[in-house]
Design an enzyme around this catalytic site. Sequence first.
Site, PDB file in Angstrom:
ATOM      1  CB  SER A 128     -38.693  28.473 -13.772  1.00  0.00           C
ATOM      2  OG  SER A 128     -38.412  27.092 -13.742  1.00  0.00           O
ATOM      3  CE1 TYR A 182     -36.016  29.268 -18.277  1.00  0.00           C
ATOM      4  CE2 TYR A 182     -36.309  27.625 -16.564  1.00  0.00           C
ATOM      5  CZ  TYR A 182     -36.848  28.531 -17.445  1.00  0.00           C
ATOM      6  OH  TYR A 182     -38.206  28.712 -17.498  1.00  0.00           O
ATOM      7  CE  LYS A 208     -37.788  32.190 -16.879  1.00  0.00           C
ATOM      8  NZ  LYS A 208     -38.801  33.102 -17.465  1.00  0.00           N
TER       9      LYS A 208
END
Length: 342
Positions: free
Chosen positions: A126, A154, A158
């Site tokens: 991402s 998050y 990632k």
Amino acid sequence: MRIAVTGAFGFLGSRLTAHLLEQRMLCGAPIEGLVLADRIVPDDAAAVDDPLVTVVQGDLSDRLDDLFADPVDVIFHLAAAVSAECEEDFDLGMHANLDVTRALLDAARGQSAAGGPVPRLVFSSSLAVFGIHPGLPPTSPVDESTLPTPRTSYGTQKLMCEQLIADCTRRGFVDGRVARLMTVAVRPGKPNAAASAFLSAIIRAPLAGLPATCPVDPGLRVALASPQRTVLGLLHLAEVARGTGPGQLSGSAPVNLPALTVSVTDMLATLRQAAGDAVADLVTIAPDPAVEAIVGSWPAAFDNSRAAALGLHPDPDFASILRHHLDDRAGSTRTAHEPPRP
């Protein structure tokens, strides 16, 4: 060629699966088996009836033996917990994003160590691995050499997965190909738990005659990609040859999938032009500091040179993304009202 897709019944997973089942080829070879893994399998999922398909349902970390019951050549690892839910529940994000990915890599390593094929792993990362930090000058445009400095759990998870996949690729356990996804819009259906979900909702809901809330300053610029370009990017990374020649993938560095930079104001203006004032006026601006802090920490401008060298290009403008969405809506409506064929 045997392929596995994790998160196979999610939004992107279902589109990627539909493409694979339609083409029945990948990397120039026929698909002999397609393993679709997800925690939840919808009752109306048409893919489960295809003779190529095997379904693996449940927590992926508990079902890896089933995923690798027969040798797997290519894995699309799309399963993940998304941005806002990772901020709300740290342990959920660590398990769904980092722990499951490590377990998947261990299983892939075991396959190759036992004499099976070294799997080609396409991982959906991402743009959230990047972050704009107060007091530091923002890098613009961002490219693959930009130092990732995530500001969310998050994005951090990632980034850890990216580094782990790179090391496993260096050691020959897998052939890892990391795609950093931009915000995908316009997504149909119900919003998910991503902080960026509003970027689809402010278009999707008004077109359905429903109100929508924009939780950020409309001047905020964002990096978008249509679902079509995103799926094609994942497929292309699976198929591209490794090497240093033109159009080849060199090294283990991630690829930033191409981004269209657009402001929320421009998105709403495009909606107004295409659908009229009555539709656009269904959007209310109501800033939410929590959402703005997450989405506003992501870079908006990307140097798409590496993606372009691989043959990948951004959507030309937001009007084209909107047209894709309108075409999808029209197709879904037609399908829903078509009489059953004899």
